[in-house]
Scaffold this motif. Sequence first.
Motif, PDB file in Angstrom:
ATOM      1  N   LEU A 126      -3.894-133.800  24.115  1.00 50.76           N
ATOM      2  CA  LEU A 126      -3.719-132.415  23.692  1.00 50.76           C
ATOM      3  C   LEU A 126      -2.264-131.992  23.756  1.00 50.76           C
ATOM      4  O   LEU A 126      -1.495-132.492  24.585  1.00 50.76           O
ATOM      5  CB  LEU A 126      -4.536-131.478  24.593  1.00 50.76           C
ATOM      6  CG  LEU A 126      -6.003-131.826  24.822  1.00 50.76           C
ATOM      7  CD1 LEU A 126      -6.631-130.785  25.731  1.00 50.76           C
ATOM      8  CD2 LEU A 126      -6.747-131.912  23.506  1.00 50.76           C
ATOM      9  N   MET A 127      -1.917-131.064  22.892  1.00 51.79           N
ATOM     10  CA  MET A 127      -0.622-130.400  22.961  1.00 51.79           C
ATOM     11  C   MET A 127      -0.872-128.986  23.452  1.00 51.79           C
ATOM     12  O   MET A 127      -1.514-128.181  22.760  1.00 51.79           O
ATOM     13  CB  MET A 127       0.042-130.372  21.579  1.00 51.79           C
ATOM     14  CG  MET A 127       1.508-130.020  21.598  1.00 51.79           C
ATOM     15  SD  MET A 127       2.539-131.347  22.278  1.00 51.79           S
ATOM     16  CE  MET A 127       2.448-132.574  20.964  1.00 51.79           C
ATOM     17  N   GLU A 128      -0.434-128.699  24.683  1.00 46.23           N
ATOM     18  CA  GLU A 128      -0.637-127.362  25.227  1.00 46.23           C
ATOM     19  C   GLU A 128       0.332-126.386  24.558  1.00 46.23           C
ATOM     20  O   GLU A 128       1.398-126.771  24.095  1.00 46.23           O
ATOM     21  CB  GLU A 128      -0.427-127.365  26.743  1.00 46.23           C
ATOM     22  CG  GLU A 128      -1.373-128.300  27.485  1.00 46.23           C
ATOM     23  CD  GLU A 128      -2.833-127.921  27.351  1.00 46.23           C
ATOM     24  OE1 GLU A 128      -3.110-126.771  26.929  1.00 46.23           O
ATOM     25  OE2 GLU A 128      -3.698-128.754  27.658  1.00 46.23           O
ATOM     26  N   SER A 129      -0.052-125.141  24.528  1.00 45.37           N
ATOM     27  CA  SER A 129       0.766-124.146  23.837  1.00 45.37           C
ATOM     28  C   SER A 129       0.911-122.904  24.719  1.00 45.37           C
ATOM     29  O   SER A 129      -0.012-122.095  24.802  1.00 45.37           O
ATOM     30  CB  SER A 129       0.119-123.767  22.498  1.00 45.37           C
ATOM     31  OG  SER A 129       0.970-122.975  21.725  1.00 45.37           O
ATOM     32  N   PRO A 130       2.056-122.728  25.399  1.00 38.29           N
ATOM     33  CA  PRO A 130       2.264-121.540  26.235  1.00 38.29           C
ATOM     34  C   PRO A 130       2.181-120.260  25.413  1.00 38.29           C
ATOM     35  O   PRO A 130       2.378-120.282  24.190  1.00 38.29           O
ATOM     36  CB  PRO A 130       3.687-121.753  26.784  1.00 38.29           C
ATOM     37  CG  PRO A 130       3.934-123.221  26.660  1.00 38.29           C
ATOM     38  CD  PRO A 130       3.192-123.661  25.441  1.00 38.29           C
ATOM     39  N   PRO A 131       1.897-119.119  26.056  1.00 33.41           N
ATOM     40  CA  PRO A 131       1.722-117.855  25.330  1.00 33.41           C
ATOM     41  C   PRO A 131       2.925-117.455  24.482  1.00 33.41           C
ATOM     42  O   PRO A 131       2.762-116.788  23.465  1.00 33.41           O
ATOM     43  CB  PRO A 131       1.479-116.835  26.459  1.00 33.41           C
ATOM     44  CG  PRO A 131       0.947-117.648  27.595  1.00 33.41           C
ATOM     45  CD  PRO A 131       1.629-118.982  27.504  1.00 33.41           C
TER      46      PRO A 131
END
Length: 388
Positions: A158-163
């Motif tokens: 997965l590629m996490e995505s900060p707010p």
Amino acid sequence: MTLAIVAATLLAIPALVFAVECLLGLRPLPPLQMPPCIDAPAFAVIVPAHDEADGIAATVAHIRAQLRSLDYLLVVADNCTDDTADQARLAGARVIERNDLDNVGKGYALAFGCDELAKCPRNVVIIIDADCRIAVGGLQRLALEAAVRRVAIQAAYLMESPPDTNALVAISSFAFRVRNVVRQRGLARLGAAALLQGTGMAFPWSMVSAAPLATDDIVEDLNLGIALLQQGHRIGWSEAVIVSSQPANREATMTQRTRWEHGSTSSAPGNILKLAREALRQRRVDLAILALDLLVPPLALLLVVTIVSCALAGILALLGTGMWPVTILGMVLAALILTVLLAWVAEGQRLLTFNTLLKVPAYVLWKLPIYARLLAARQKTWVRTARK
């Protein structure tokens, strides 16, 4: 008229394959039950690292926290111009250095690492990229699945995505999750082989030690998977193990996507033919399904091709060629949009808001230069993605 209908049907196939995979992949797979009271076999972790001095110590510490006394961590400092090797050693890793500017690429680093491991092999080899984190217990789970199932295992990457992520990067992370989770689930439910994705990969030693690793492919993971399938091996997907990384910034994401999409798109025709031949030779339906999967271009390109095809069919309909082609492509475009919305509901809401999702047209326009360069100046060499 007949020719136009045939052309429309052929153009519709990739979008229909995409839709079927996504619909089958909206729900998580049931957890695979491992035999009770069986410990994970001894495993080795290879971390290929090129100029990763800023983050390699944290990666080494993260991995070492999951190792037992019988396990092994090897960092391959590959053609580094910084102190990656020293930082990895200080963090407690076994480090080997490779300096060969005539043979550049991750594949050569992995082959170099396996040559070192051959001196004292472990049952399973796990590959983790230097910018990735694997969930607690994930290394042992990957090693256990690879050993019990006797196949290569790809973790959910997965590629996490900060707010505060840029909207276009957030949409890119969503497209990444559709490819790496939703469609992987769909392939698994169809009984097809999984696609290797470069990190979070586990291999039985007998498999990886004979694999064709030493290449300069810019999509070495995809082509390694095809080569293993040609050899008669199988590749499974494990949703039980999560490997994640942080997205790069907007400019670096463009660089990363250019490498991935140029490599996968340009190699697709040859790999489709290889899989089709092997499906017939080995009488394996899973390879035939994977060949169909490779017909699907990256999501932005798929949207562009479908929209343009639908518009051209509409123009031809006005010129009197009939309504069937535009009807077929219009229905396919509607199904494609609906599928993307369903995938967002299932997996994308944690990455981006609906308002951000509405910026997909801007994302497609942002990606157009990648596809223009695919025709005029295709990227053929590996380029490191900037982390900041």
